[in-house]
Design an enzyme around this catalytic site. Structure first.
Site, PDB file in Angstrom:
ATOM      1  N   VAL A  61       1.185  -1.496   0.451  1.00 51.22           N
ATOM      2  CA  VAL A  61       0.089  -0.162  -0.058  1.00 51.22           C
ATOM      3  C   VAL A  61       0.919   1.382  -0.093  1.00 51.22           C
ATOM      4  CG1 VAL A  61      -2.072   0.670   1.305  1.00 51.22           C
ATOM      5  CG2 VAL A  61      -1.643  -0.885   1.409  1.00 51.22           C
ATOM      6  N   CYS A  62       2.053   1.174   0.885  1.00 48.14           N
ATOM      7  CA  CYS A  62       3.175   2.216   0.529  1.00 48.14           C
ATOM      8  C   CYS A  62       2.890   3.292  -0.511  1.00 48.14           C
ATOM      9  CB  CYS A  62       4.264   1.730   1.390  1.00 48.14           C
ATOM     10  SG  CYS A  62       3.564   1.695   3.511  1.00 48.14           S
ATOM     11  N   PRO A  63       3.971   2.286  -1.266  1.00 46.06           N
ATOM     12  CA  PRO A  63       4.308   2.903  -2.799  1.00 46.06           C
ATOM     13  C   PRO A  63       2.836   3.802  -3.276  1.00 46.06           C
ATOM     14  CG  PRO A  63       4.468   0.829  -2.972  1.00 46.06           C
ATOM     15  CD  PRO A  63       4.491   1.059  -1.387  1.00 46.06           C
ATOM     16  N   ILE A  65       2.783   7.160  -2.019  1.00 49.28           N
ATOM     17  CA  ILE A  65       3.324   7.910  -2.043  1.00 49.28           C
ATOM     18  C   ILE A  65       3.267   7.946  -3.358  1.00 49.28           C
ATOM     19  CG2 ILE A  65       6.660   7.804  -2.745  1.00 49.28           C
ATOM     20  CD1 ILE A  65       6.162   5.989  -0.578  1.00 49.28           C
TER      21      ILE A  65
END
Length: 234
Positions: A80-82, A85
């Site tokens: 999920v993080c990328p 970002i």
């Protein structure tokens, strides 16, 4: 952590508190519930500047006198993080038009950040700076550190030019945040700060505000005379 599908309850942290010189009493404390209306914590940390491809150092002093977004995420090389970002990066020009700086932060090293940006396809063309909170002090200061796991929650904080937090959003791992909604919040906060008016639910530029700075007495108990639910939801 990072993108777990199951949620685990937070563990309470035991803190030794001396009530007198001969006795230590253990108290259970949880993290502070909010950063809102508090000053930005002081910090200095290594970082990776994706726009230049070089390592750098960032500090809270870099954001004095500016609107600033400090955005924590659990870890590099997760799932999920990328996407979060990349979404912030896609709106980078719009944030810049609002004179708003963005700093992403995780507990990973600057070397990990560099490799993450270079290998993850969705981060191609990234222009953000990513802070390396290796000692976890910054995440802890902002109240988003999961002590027993050594990673941060998804915490996003908006600070005004006076260094005061006016908005925050904190989530667990499995669901990403909405950059369009956050951009709307920045626009609303800047409008309210500039005009002294207040913004109703879902306000966007061009929509009706509530002039409490001039009509507070008339509006008390009569907000519905100024705005309808249809206008709010439009």
């Amino acid at each position: 952590m990072g993108c777990d599908t199951g949620l685990k309850p937070r563990k309470k942290v035991q803190v030794e508190n001396a009530k007198n010189s001969n006795q230590l009493v253990k108290e259970e404390k949880t993290m502070s519930s909010t950063m809102v209306r508090q000053e930005m914590p002081n910090f200095t940390m290594d970082a990776y500047d994706a726009a230049t491809g070089h390592f750098t150092t960032v500090s809270s002093d870099n954001y004095k006198g500016k609107w600033a977004v400090i955005c924590f995420y659990p870890a590099d090389f997760t799932f999920v993080c990328p996407t979060e970002i990349a979404a912030m990066n896609a709106k980078y020009d719009e944030f810049q038009k609002l004179n708003t700086e963005i700093l992403a932060v995780s507990v990973d090293s600057k070397f990990s950040h560099k490799r993450f940006v270079e290998t993850e396809p969705i981060l191609k063309g990234l222009r953000l700076t990513i802070g390396a909170d290796g000692n976890q002090e910054v995440s802890r200061a902002f109240g988003v550190l999961i002590e027993e796991e050594g990673v941060a929650l998804r915490g996003r904080f908006l600070f005004n030019p006076d260094g005061i937090c006016v908005a925050q959003e904190v989530q667990a791992d499995s669901v990403g945040r909405n950059v369009n909604e956050f951009l709307r919040q920045v626009q609303a906060w800047q409008h309210a700060t500039k005009t002294g008016e207040v913004c109703p639910a879902g306000w966007r530029p061009g929509k009706k505000t509530l002039p409490v700075n001039t009509d507070a007495e008339k509006m008390t108990g009569r907000v519905g005379d100024y705005i309808t639910i249809e206008e709010i939801l439009d």
